[in-house]
Design an enzyme around this catalytic site. Sequence first.
Site, PDB file in Angstrom:
ATOM      1  N   ASP A 176       6.040  -7.645  -8.731  1.00  0.00           N
ATOM      2  CA  ASP A 176       5.981  -7.863  -7.286  1.00  0.00           C
ATOM      3  C   ASP A 176       4.924  -6.946  -6.650  1.00  0.00           C
ATOM      4  O   ASP A 176       4.120  -7.381  -5.821  1.00  0.00           O
ATOM      5  CB  ASP A 176       7.372  -7.585  -6.692  1.00  0.00           C
ATOM      6  CG  ASP A 176       7.364  -7.597  -5.176  1.00  0.00           C
ATOM      7  OD1 ASP A 176       7.195  -8.683  -4.602  1.00  0.00           O
ATOM      8  OD2 ASP A 176       7.517  -6.519  -4.571  1.00  0.00           O
TER       9      ASP A 176
ATOM     10  N   LYS B  45       1.138  -7.863  -4.818  1.00  0.00           N
ATOM     11  CA  LYS B  45       0.679  -7.345  -3.527  1.00  0.00           C
ATOM     12  C   LYS B  45      -0.679  -6.654  -3.667  1.00  0.00           C
ATOM     13  O   LYS B  45      -1.562  -6.810  -2.823  1.00  0.00           O
ATOM     14  CB  LYS B  45       1.724  -6.395  -2.941  1.00  0.00           C
ATOM     15  CG  LYS B  45       2.995  -7.135  -2.503  1.00  0.00           C
ATOM     16  CD  LYS B  45       4.137  -6.188  -2.201  1.00  0.00           C
ATOM     17  CE  LYS B  45       5.380  -6.973  -1.756  1.00  0.00           C
ATOM     18  NZ  LYS B  45       6.602  -6.141  -1.765  1.00  0.00           N
TER      19      LYS B  45
END
Lengths: 370, 370
Positions: B225, B229
């Site tokens: 995750d 980003k």
Amino acid sequence: MASQQIYLGVIGVGGVGTAFLQQLSKLPNAPSLILLARSSQTLLAPTPSYSPAIPAADWATASSAPSITTSGTLSPAEVISYLSSAPGRSVLVDNTSDPKLASAYPDFLKAGISIVTPNKKAFSSDLLLWKDIFASAAAGKALVYHESTVGAGLPVLSTLRDLVATGDEVTRIEGVFSGTLSFLFNTFAPVSASGPSANWSDVVSQAKELGYTEPDPRDDLNGMDVARKLTILARIAGLEVESPDSFPIESLIPAELASLPATSEGVTEFMTRLHEFDGQMATLKEEAEKAGKVVRYVGSVDVGKKEVKVGLQQFPKDSAIAGLKGSDNIISFYTKRYGSNPLIVQGAGAGGDVTAMGVTADLIKVLERL
Amino acid sequence: MASQQIYLGVIGVGGVGTAFLQQLSKLPNAPSLILLARSSQTLLAPTPSYSPAIPAADWATASSAPSITTSGTLSPAEVISYLSSAPGRSVLVDNTSDPKLASAYPDFLKAGISIVTPNKKAFSSDLLLWKDIFASAAAGKALVYHESTVGAGLPVLSTLRDLVATGDEVTRIEGVFSGTLSFLFNTFAPVSASGPSANWSDVVSQAKELGYTEPDPRDDLNGMDVARKLTILARIAGLEVESPDSFPIESLIPAELASLPATSEGVTEFMTRLHEFDGQMATLKEEAEKAGKVVRYVGSVDVGKKEVKVGLQQFPKDSAIAGLKGSDNIISFYTKRYGSNPLIVQGAGAGGDVTAMGVTADLIKVLERL
């Protein structure tokens, strides 16, 4: 979305203005610069074609170009007349701190001329002017962006407007809003003191020599600049603040020196006599120290209590405000959605380049919307 | 500036979707909600009038209203066909994390349908898809906003885009980008430890119980995750990152447990056996402690060196990253203009309400520009 040519007028070529023109000259799809005014001279693209445009990259030599018209200072009404006759939508970038120009914003906006500016005056004076500006913008289908009026290029106003527009409940705004006062207190009362304690008057002198203060440091120490910023924030958060005079501002100008004139002799006498008050400032520092804290000059808006305050406050040494470095600003937004940990924005809140960055970013947004 | 009616399709009514619909229902001049899809059902305003609209405030009961058409799941092509036939510009809000829908964004955009989304998939997968999205947006004169893909509602992407667009040189981006990993390390290795030291596995269990982790905590611990980003940030900063697999990601899943299946049995066995590795994590913490530091899970982009990294790093106890609270994110932008003190944004970077806030704020900007 914009595709037609947009026309641009720029007033002010000081530190921010010069940096802005440099940024403008590198923008892809830049608007056409048709008016550029400094204190004594106005450059104009010739009418009725409004072309050729003034070259933003070397505007300084443009005044000698035969294609560019020059004249003396134009009144706001003359600038409005010139810009609103351009063959497309136009935008005024006001890089001055002129209150007279600011008070004419409603006329620009009603004429359909959008405004981008770091000039705090229009947004932090009488509430009537504030209301008139936004009503005039709606009437003229023009836009007004002023990110750099608080925290220079830091995303402060855009963040607050997003919070409000999406329905969050902003309960409190708190922070250090002056680069000058940030530097003064970070230096005077650092979190981890090393070496001998500095005198307040010496720190002020040092800041003045480094160019961190206004030419007259009293313009920083009186708290008015911070009060103007708080007025703007409070209004966006929904409080009808009449003016920066309608809430308490703690001035750092000792009462005994308040009557010195605003002349260069006044500055000199102020700087000479400031050391007489070093003891008072040392006491404030020591009181905070005894509580394990440091003293800082902050502004806050309590939206629920409708309370705006500007002045000295003690902060725990491990707080974000105490840990601030150099001349950085920090702004904390406490809201219903963000809960106990605020949304924080931090960084340089003054300086030509970063202030101009806020202006240029605003201009890009206006161009995208026109 | 928009004055004509804009039509809105919304896909996904999970935590973010529900919060978004609530915010949407309170917007003045809200667009007309004509499509609302959840996993098994699609609500549609009847064609050809595309009215009445679906009430955002109580969409859940709208399916029983005789005026609203319902059907099963529509394919992206069917959604595009429905939205692009609406009598005005339309916008898709994708509140899912569906990679299939994400890979169809170029088709939406080419058809002139703008996109607002917190779905990271489209922007952090193959570089080709990224390029296709922005080329398609230009071709279809459509807009694409995805603020909430990094830091939820925090002004992260908008700030980075402003820095880049105004010509600043972003040299480095560094921060804590996962609310879950922020909570885990702020709890496991606090700056000022009080009481007995916590075991890593206990902290992970606690976070899972509090709902701070994904249902399968390995989806947080694998660093993917955060890597997604960082991929988005690096690309906006100008680096052509092929995919999140093209740079080093330090996984917090012990190699010995890497082969456990992605089933609920696999989750149970992982959580049961995680304590076997408490010693390793304690050693990491103690090593940092000896250097007067704390260990944190961070991501960074070094623009000059074209280097993206995700993993554990030691930070001085008085640094902003070390002092982070709860599950907050912090993002520091180092740029040429901001110099040695970065521009910092900090606050909650996860949660339905604040993620939806980023989506709603993006939608408002799209409406202003269409």
